[in-house]
Design a protein around this motif. Structure first.
Motif, mmCIF file in Angstrom:
data_model
loop_
_atom_site.group_PDB
_atom_site.id
_atom_site.type_symbol
_atom_site.label_atom_id
_atom_site.label_comp_id
_atom_site.label_asym_id
_atom_site.label_seq_id
_atom_site.Cartn_x
_atom_site.Cartn_y
_atom_site.Cartn_z
ATOM 1 N N LYS A 164 7.386 40.951 -2.605
ATOM 2 C CA LYS A 164 6.340 41.048 -1.597
ATOM 3 C C LYS A 164 6.675 42.041 -0.492
ATOM 4 O O LYS A 164 5.832 42.829 -0.070
ATOM 5 C CB LYS A 164 6.062 39.674 -0.988
ATOM 6 N N SER A 165 7.933 41.995 -0.034
ATOM 7 C CA SER A 165 8.312 42.886 1.061
ATOM 8 C C SER A 165 8.323 44.346 0.600
ATOM 9 O O SER A 165 7.953 45.246 1.352
ATOM 10 C CB SER A 165 9.689 42.493 1.588
ATOM 11 N N GLU A 166 8.715 44.537 -0.640
ATOM 12 C CA GLU A 166 8.723 45.905 -1.180
ATOM 13 C C GLU A 166 7.299 46.403 -1.375
ATOM 14 O O GLU A 166 6.969 47.558 -1.110
ATOM 15 C CB GLU A 166 9.466 45.939 -2.521
ATOM 16 N N LEU A 167 6.466 45.495 -1.832
ATOM 17 C CA LEU A 167 5.071 45.835 -2.087
ATOM 18 C C LEU A 167 4.398 46.331 -0.811
ATOM 19 O O LEU A 167 3.619 47.276 -0.817
ATOM 20 C CB LEU A 167 4.351 44.602 -2.642
ATOM 21 N N ARG A 168 4.731 45.682 0.279
ATOM 22 C CA ARG A 168 4.167 46.046 1.571
ATOM 23 C C ARG A 168 4.490 47.490 1.916
ATOM 24 O O ARG A 168 3.655 48.242 2.402
ATOM 25 C CB ARG A 168 4.744 45.122 2.641
ATOM 26 N N LYS A 169 5.723 47.857 1.636
ATOM 27 C CA LYS A 169 6.136 49.233 1.916
ATOM 28 C C LYS A 169 5.385 50.219 1.034
ATOM 29 O O LYS A 169 4.933 51.262 1.485
ATOM 30 C CB LYS A 169 7.644 49.362 1.681
ATOM 31 N N VAL A 170 5.275 49.874 -0.228
ATOM 32 C CA VAL A 170 4.615 50.784 -1.171
ATOM 33 C C VAL A 170 3.139 50.944 -0.820
ATOM 34 O O VAL A 170 2.573 52.021 -0.937
ATOM 35 C CB VAL A 170 4.777 50.269 -2.622
ATOM 36 N N ARG A 171 2.556 49.866 -0.352
ATOM 37 C CA ARG A 171 1.116 49.929 -0.039
ATOM 38 C C ARG A 171 0.812 50.896 1.100
ATOM 39 O O ARG A 171 -0.323 51.327 1.248
ATOM 40 C CB ARG A 171 0.605 48.532 0.328
ATOM 41 N N SER A 172 1.818 51.235 1.901
ATOM 42 C CA SER A 172 1.551 52.211 2.958
ATOM 43 C C SER A 172 1.304 53.589 2.352
ATOM 44 O O SER A 172 0.762 54.469 2.982
ATOM 45 C CB SER A 172 2.716 52.266 3.930
ATOM 46 N N GLN A 173 1.734 53.754 1.113
ATOM 47 C CA GLN A 173 1.530 55.057 0.478
ATOM 48 C C GLN A 173 0.255 55.097 -0.360
ATOM 49 O O GLN A 173 -0.178 56.149 -0.791
ATOM 50 C CB GLN A 173 2.723 55.395 -0.403
ATOM 51 N N MET A 174 -0.286 53.923 -0.658
ATOM 52 C CA MET A 174 -1.557 53.916 -1.384
ATOM 53 C C MET A 174 -2.534 53.027 -0.643
ATOM 54 O O MET A 174 -2.239 51.913 -0.270
ATOM 55 C CB MET A 174 -1.366 53.470 -2.836
ATOM 56 N N GLN A 175 -3.716 53.554 -0.401
ATOM 57 C CA GLN A 175 -4.700 52.856 0.411
ATOM 58 C C GLN A 175 -6.038 52.852 -0.293
ATOM 59 O O GLN A 175 -6.304 53.668 -1.159
ATOM 60 C CB GLN A 175 -4.842 53.552 1.756
ATOM 61 N N MET A 176 -6.867 51.897 0.110
ATOM 62 C CA MET A 176 -8.173 51.799 -0.534
ATOM 63 C C MET A 176 -9.278 51.920 0.513
ATOM 64 O O MET A 176 -9.190 51.337 1.581
ATOM 65 C CB MET A 176 -8.269 50.453 -1.252
ATOM 66 N N ILE A 177 -10.299 52.691 0.177
ATOM 67 C CA ILE A 177 -11.506 52.729 1.008
ATOM 68 C C ILE A 177 -12.506 51.808 0.331
ATOM 69 O O ILE A 177 -12.870 52.033 -0.822
ATOM 70 C CB ILE A 177 -12.083 54.151 1.096
ATOM 71 N N PHE A 178 -12.923 50.780 1.030
ATOM 72 C CA PHE A 178 -13.767 49.779 0.385
ATOM 73 C C PHE A 178 -15.239 50.144 0.455
ATOM 74 O O PHE A 178 -15.679 50.873 1.334
ATOM 75 C CB PHE A 178 -13.532 48.406 1.011
ATOM 76 N N GLN A 179 -15.968 49.560 -0.484
ATOM 77 C CA GLN A 179 -17.384 49.890 -0.615
ATOM 78 C C GLN A 179 -18.221 49.381 0.558
ATOM 79 O O GLN A 179 -19.040 50.089 1.096
ATOM 80 C CB GLN A 179 -17.909 49.292 -1.924
ATOM 81 N N ASP A 180 -17.970 48.121 0.935
ATOM 82 C CA ASP A 180 -18.821 47.498 1.943
ATOM 83 C C ASP A 180 -18.344 47.871 3.350
ATOM 84 O O ASP A 180 -17.340 47.378 3.834
ATOM 85 C CB ASP A 180 -18.810 45.975 1.762
ATOM 86 N N LEU A 181 -19.116 48.747 3.981
ATOM 87 C CA LEU A 181 -18.747 49.244 5.304
ATOM 88 C C LEU A 181 -18.628 48.151 6.335
ATOM 89 O O LEU A 181 -17.706 48.129 7.131
ATOM 90 C CB LEU A 181 -19.857 50.187 5.775
ATOM 91 N N ASP A 182 -19.591 47.244 6.329
ATOM 92 C CA ASP A 182 -19.648 46.257 7.402
ATOM 93 C C ASP A 182 -18.575 45.206 7.244
ATOM 94 O O ASP A 182 -18.090 44.647 8.206
ATOM 95 C CB ASP A 182 -21.033 45.610 7.434
ATOM 96 N N ALA A 183 -18.206 44.925 5.995
ATOM 97 C CA ALA A 183 -17.189 43.908 5.773
ATOM 98 C C ALA A 183 -15.790 44.468 6.010
ATOM 99 O O ALA A 183 -14.861 43.724 6.271
ATOM 100 C CB ALA A 183 -17.295 43.374 4.347
ATOM 101 N N ALA A 184 -15.644 45.788 5.925
ATOM 102 C CA ALA A 184 -14.306 46.372 6.006
ATOM 103 C C ALA A 184 -13.805 46.511 7.440
ATOM 104 O O ALA A 184 -12.618 46.532 7.680
ATOM 105 C CB ALA A 184 -14.289 47.730 5.317
ATOM 106 N N LEU A 185 -14.724 46.612 8.397
ATOM 107 C CA LEU A 185 -14.306 46.773 9.789
ATOM 108 C C LEU A 185 -14.566 45.486 10.556
ATOM 109 O O LEU A 185 -15.635 44.906 10.456
ATOM 110 C CB LEU A 185 -15.071 47.926 10.440
ATOM 111 N N ASN A 186 -13.577 45.074 11.323
ATOM 112 C CA ASN A 186 -13.720 43.855 12.114
ATOM 113 C C ASN A 186 -14.753 44.072 13.217
ATOM 114 O O ASN A 186 -14.591 44.936 14.070
ATOM 115 C CB ASN A 186 -12.350 43.520 12.724
ATOM 116 N N PRO A 187 -15.829 43.271 13.215
ATOM 117 C CA PRO A 187 -16.904 43.513 14.174
ATOM 118 C C PRO A 187 -16.501 43.220 15.618
ATOM 119 O O PRO A 187 -17.188 43.626 16.546
ATOM 120 C CB PRO A 187 -18.002 42.549 13.714
ATOM 121 N N ARG A 188 -15.390 42.516 15.808
ATOM 122 C CA ARG A 188 -14.986 42.173 17.167
ATOM 123 C C ARG A 188 -13.908 43.095 17.722
ATOM 124 O O ARG A 188 -13.313 42.828 18.754
ATOM 125 C CB ARG A 188 -14.484 40.722 17.196
#
Lengths: 365, 344
Positions: B101-125
Motif C-alpha cells: 500500500k505504501s509503495e502504491l501511494r508513491k507510484v500513484r503520484s506518477q500516474m493520475q486519472m482525470i475522471f469523467q464526472d466533473l461535479d463529482a471529482a471536485l469537492n464542492p466545499r
C-alpha cells in the motif's frame, strides 16, 4: 401549407437572481416561426438559452420571480391562440426586490388560466422529448402502460386493452423488436437508445402538431445516435412531422434541420434555411456560426493532426447588460473599420438573403 | 503464458515503454435474488477479458468503444482503484499488483486519472486554491511560499485566470472545472495520465480548448496519455495508437490513421462509418439497434450477432464455434485484429 404552426415573437424569459440583485436574461428577444412539415434546429453552446426557449413554449418555466414576455402564436385545427395572451397586463419591470415579489403574486392568477390552457396543448398539440430519457420515464410503470396512458389521455381511446394495442403499434413504428413483449418491460431493463425510442413513441402517440426534441441524441452511443437521427428522419417523412430540434451538435443539425437558428447569449444571431447558411460557397455567415463549425475538426485536420480551432473564452454572462455585440469578446472577424461600432451598439437582425437573417455589423458592408 | 504483444521483461526496463498491460482480466460477479449466494453457479460479467497493450513514453493510446464495453474499468484497474482478477500491469518497470500500500501511494503520484464526472471529482466545499493546495502537498511537505508559487505555475499551465482561485467549483463553467481538474492532476507531476472521457460533458467549442490544452501539456511536460473516449474524431486526432474494445476485449489495435481509414475489424468499420462528415450524406450502414449485453451468452466471436460480414458470408461456423474465439493477431506493421474474416 405556408401558414406557420408556431410563431414566436420577441420572446423574453428573465429570471430574477436575489444573490446578484439583477435579471438573468436567459432568452432575450427571440423570434422565429416553424411551418408545417419543417424541422427548425436551434443550435448554440450550453447556457445560450436554447432549452429555456423550448420550455417557455411548453409553459414549463417554473413560476417565481422573473418575467416572460412576447407572444407565442400556435396554430392548430384552423385556429390560432397566443399562449402568452394577457400576460403583458401583469408585467411591469421594476428591478427593486420588493416589486418583483409583488409581480410574482399578481401573475398567479394568469398562471392558473394558462395552466388550464396548456393542459390542452401539452402532449396533444406540442409534445416534447427530453435529453435524458431514463429519468423522463417512470421507473415503476412498464413502458407499455406509460405509452397507453398518454394515448388514453389524448386520443379518446378509453379502453385500456385497446390503448395497449395501440402502444404496441407505436413501439413497432419506432423499430423496437418484438414490441408486444417489450410492453411489459420497465425502463431500467431497456438500454438508453431503447428508452429514447419509447419516449419518441410516447410523444408521437397523440399525433401532435409539433414535436420539440431537446438534445435527443446527447448521452447516447455514436452508433445509436446515428440510428435515432435516421429514425426521426424517417418518421418525419411518414407522418409529415414538424420538429423543433434543440441541440449543441452541429452534425445533428446538418442531418435533420431544414432551417437553422443559431443562438448566442439569449439571442438568435443567425437565422435562415440550412442550405443557405451551410453552403460552403455561400456569401456570408455570422462569425459565431463560423467559429462553431470550425471547432469541429474536419477529416483533413484530423489527418494532419492539426490544432483544433477553439473559440477562445467562455459563453457570455446573461446578467450583464451589453451595449455592443454580445460576441464581441470572442469574435475573430471584427475588422478595424467596424470594431468601434461592434463594441458600442448592438446590431439588428439584417436580412442578407431571402429569409436569411444575421445579427452582425459585417452584414451591412 | 505471456502474451505475444508484450515485449520481454528485460526489455522494458531499458526501453521507453512506460506502461505494459498483459492479459488483464476483471470479472464482476452478478448476484440476482435473495438466495443467490446459495446457488452454486454465479453469473459472471467479464467486464475486462484478456486485455493486453503497451504504452510508450510521450505517446497517446486511445481506447474507444460503446458505453459498457469496459473502457473505464481498464483505466481503474491500471491505477489499482479496483483489484484485477488476473493479469499483469507493469508501470515503469514495477509490477503494480505486487506493490504494498505504501509503495502504491508513491507510484500513484506518477500516474493520475482525470475522471469523467466533473461535479463529482471536485469537492464542492473547497475553493479552487485549496483543491490545488491539497494536491500539491499530498506527497511533499512544502512551505507556504513554494506552494503559492506552484499554484500560480499550475494556473498558468492550464490557462486559468488567477482571479478564479477564490471560487468554489459550482461557480465555474464546465470548461473551467475541467481545467481545474487537469491542474490538480498536474500538481503531483505525473508521467502518465489516464483521461476518462475528459470532454464528454463539454460544448464543442470548449471541447476544442481542452483538447488543445492536453496536447500542449504533452509536448511541454512529456506526458503519456491513455485517452478513454467514445468520441472517435477526438481519439483519432489526439492518439498515436488506437485500441477498439468490444464487450471487454480489444478487437483491433493499431496506428490511429490505419484504424480510422483502413479498419480491418467489421466493428471498427461500423463505428467509424457511424460518423458523419459535415455534409448532407448520411451513412445508413450503421449497426442494428441491438446493443451488446453481458447477460446473453454468446459463443465464439462476441461480435457475430451484430456483424455484417457474418451475415454476408452466410453464418460461417468459425464465428459461432465456442472453442475458436478469434485472438488478436498481427496482420500488418503493428496492426492487430481479432477476427476470422478481417476486411482488407
Amino acid at each position: 401549407m405556408s401558414e406557420p404552426i408556431l410563431k414566436v415573437e420577441d420572446l423574453r424569459t428573465y429570471f430574477y437572481s436575489y444573490a446578484k440583485e439583477a435579471f438573468i436574461r436567459s432568452v432575450d428577444g427571440v423570434s422565429f416561426s416553424i411551418k408545417k412539415g419543417e424541422v427548425l434546429g436551434i443550435v448554440g453552446e450550453s447556457g445560450c438559452g436554447k432549452s429555456i426557449t423550448a420550455q417557455s413554449v411548453m409553459g414549463l418555466v417554473t413560476d417565481g420571480p422573473g418575467i416572460i414576455s412576447g407572444s407565442i402564436l400556435l396554430t392548430y385545427n384552423g385556429k390560432t391562440i397566443n399562449l402568452l395572451e394577457g400576460l403583458s397586463d401583469y408585467v411591469s419591470v421594476k428591478t427593486r426586490r420588493k416589486a418583483i415579489l409583488e409581480i410574482a403574486k399578481d401573475v398567479t392568477g394568469w398562471l392558473k388560466r394558462s395552466e388550464i390552457l396548456m393542459r390542452g396543448v401539452r402532449g396533444k398539440v406540442i409534445s416534447m422529448i427530453f435529453q435524458n430519457p431514463k429519468s423522463a420515464l417512470n421507473p415503476f410503470i412498464p413502458v407499455g402502460e406509460q405509452i397507453a396512458e398518454s394515448i388514453m389521455l389524448h386520443s379518446g381511446i378509453s379502453a385500456k386493452k385497446e390503448a395497449i394495442g395501440a402502444a404496441a403499434k407505436w413501439l413497432e413504428r419506432v423499430q423496437i423488436d418484438s414490441p408486444s413483449m417489450r410492453l411489459y418491460d420497465y425502463p431500467f431493463g431497456l438500454s438508453g437508445g431503447m428508452c429514447q425510442r419509447v419516449m419518441i413513441a410516447m410523444a408521437l402517440s397523440a399525433e401532435p402538431a409539433l414535436l420539440i426534441a431537446d438534445e435527443p441524441t446527447t448521452g447516447l452511443d455514436v452508433t445509436i445516435q446515428t440510428k435515432i437521427i435516421e429514425l426521426l428522419k424517417q418518421l418525419k417523412e411518414e407522418l409529415n412531422l414538424t420538429i423543433l430540434l434543440i441541440t449543441h451538435d452541429m452534425s445533428v443539425i446538418m442531418q435533420l434541420a431544414d432551417r437553422i437558428a443559431v443562438m448566442y447569449g439569449g439571442r438568435i444571431v443567425e437565422y435562415g434555411l440550412k442550405r443557405e447558411i451551410m453552403d460552403s460557397d455561400s456569401f456570408i455567415r455570422h462569425p459565431y456560426t463560423i467559429a462553431l463549425l470550425n471547432s469541429l475538426p474536419t477529416v483533413e485536420e484530423i489527418k494532419m493532426k492539426e490544432r483544433l480551432r477553439a473559440i477562445k473564452g467562455d459563453v457570455p454572462d446573461t446578467i450583464i447588460l451589453y451595449r455592443g455585440c454580445r460576441f464581441y469578446e470572442r469574435c475573430d472577424l471584427k475588422n478595424e473599420r467596424v470594431k468601434k461600432r461592434c463594441k458600442e451598439s448592438e446590431p439588428e437582425m439584417i436580412e442578407i438573403g431571402t429569409g436569411h437573417y444575421m445579427r452582425c455589423w459585417l452584414a451591412e458592408e | 503464458m505471456r502474451h505475444r504483444l508484450a515485449p520481454a521483461i528485460t526489455v522494458y526496463i531499458m526501453s521507453d515503454t512506460i506502461l505494459d498491460v498483459v492479459n488483464l482480466k476483471k470479472y464482476f460477479y452478478h448476484s440476482t435474488g435473495l438466495f443467490s449466494s446459495l446457488k452454486k453457479e454465479k453469473s459472471v460479467i467479464p467486464a475486462v477479458d484478456d486485455v493486453s497493450f503497451y504504452l510508450k513514453e510521450k505517446e497517446t493510446l486511445g481506447l474507444v468503444g460503446e458505453s459498457g464495453c469496459g473502457k473505464t474499468t481498464v483505466g481503474k484497474l491500471i491505477l489499482r482503484l479496483i483489484e484485477p482478477t488476473d493479469g499483469k500491469i507493469v508501470f515503469n518497470g514495477m509490477d503494480m499488483r505486487n506493490l504494498r500500500k505504501s509503495e502504491l501511494r508513491k507510484v500513484r503520484s506518477q500516474m493520475q486519472m482525470i475522471f469523467q464526472d466533473l461535479d463529482a471529482a471536485l469537492n464542492p466545499r473547497m475553493k479552487v486554491k485549496d483543491i490545488l493546495k491539497e494536491a500539491i502537498t499530498v506527497y511533499e511537505d512544502l512551505d507556504y511560499y513554494t506552494v503559492n508559487k506552484r499554484i500560480t505555475e499550475l494556473m498558468n499551465q492550464v490557462n486559468l485566470k488567477k482571479s478564479k482561485l477564490g471560487n468554489y467549483p459550482d461557480e465555474l463553467s464546465g470548461g473551467e472545472k475541467r481545467r481545474v481538474g487537469i491542474a490538480r492532476v498536474l500538481a503531483v507531476k505525473p508521467r502518465l495520465i489516464i483521461a476518462d472521457e475528459p470532454t464528454s460533458a463539454l460544448d464543442v467549442s470548449i471541447q476544442a480548448q481542452v483538447i488543445n490544452l492536453l496536447r500542449d501539456l504533452q509536448e511541454e511536460l512529456g506526458l503519456s496519455y491513455l485517452f478513454i473516449s467514445h468520441d472517435l474524431r477526438l481519439v483519432e486526432l489526439i492518439s498515436d495508437k488506437v485500441a477498439v474494445m468490444y464487450m471487454g476485449r480489444i478487437v483491433e489495435m493499431g496506428l490511429s490513421d490505419r484504424i480510422a481509414h483502413k479498419p480491418m475489424h467489421p466493428y471498427t468499420n461500423v463505428l467509424w462509418s457511424s460518423l458523419t462528415e459535415g455534409g448532407e450524406k448520411t451513412i445508413s450502414r450503421g449497426l442494428s439497434w441491438q446493443v451488446f449485453d453481458f447477460g446473453q451468452s454468446v459463443t465464439g466471436c462476441r461480435f457475430h450477432p451484430r456483424c455484417e460480414v457474418f451475415k454476408a458470408r452466410g453464418n460461417p461456423k468459425e464465428c459461432t464455434d465456442p472453442q475458436n474465439e478469434p485472438k488478436l493477431t498481427e496482420t500488418g506493421t503493428s496492426h492487430y485484429v481479432a477476427c476470422h474474416f478481417p476486411l482488407l
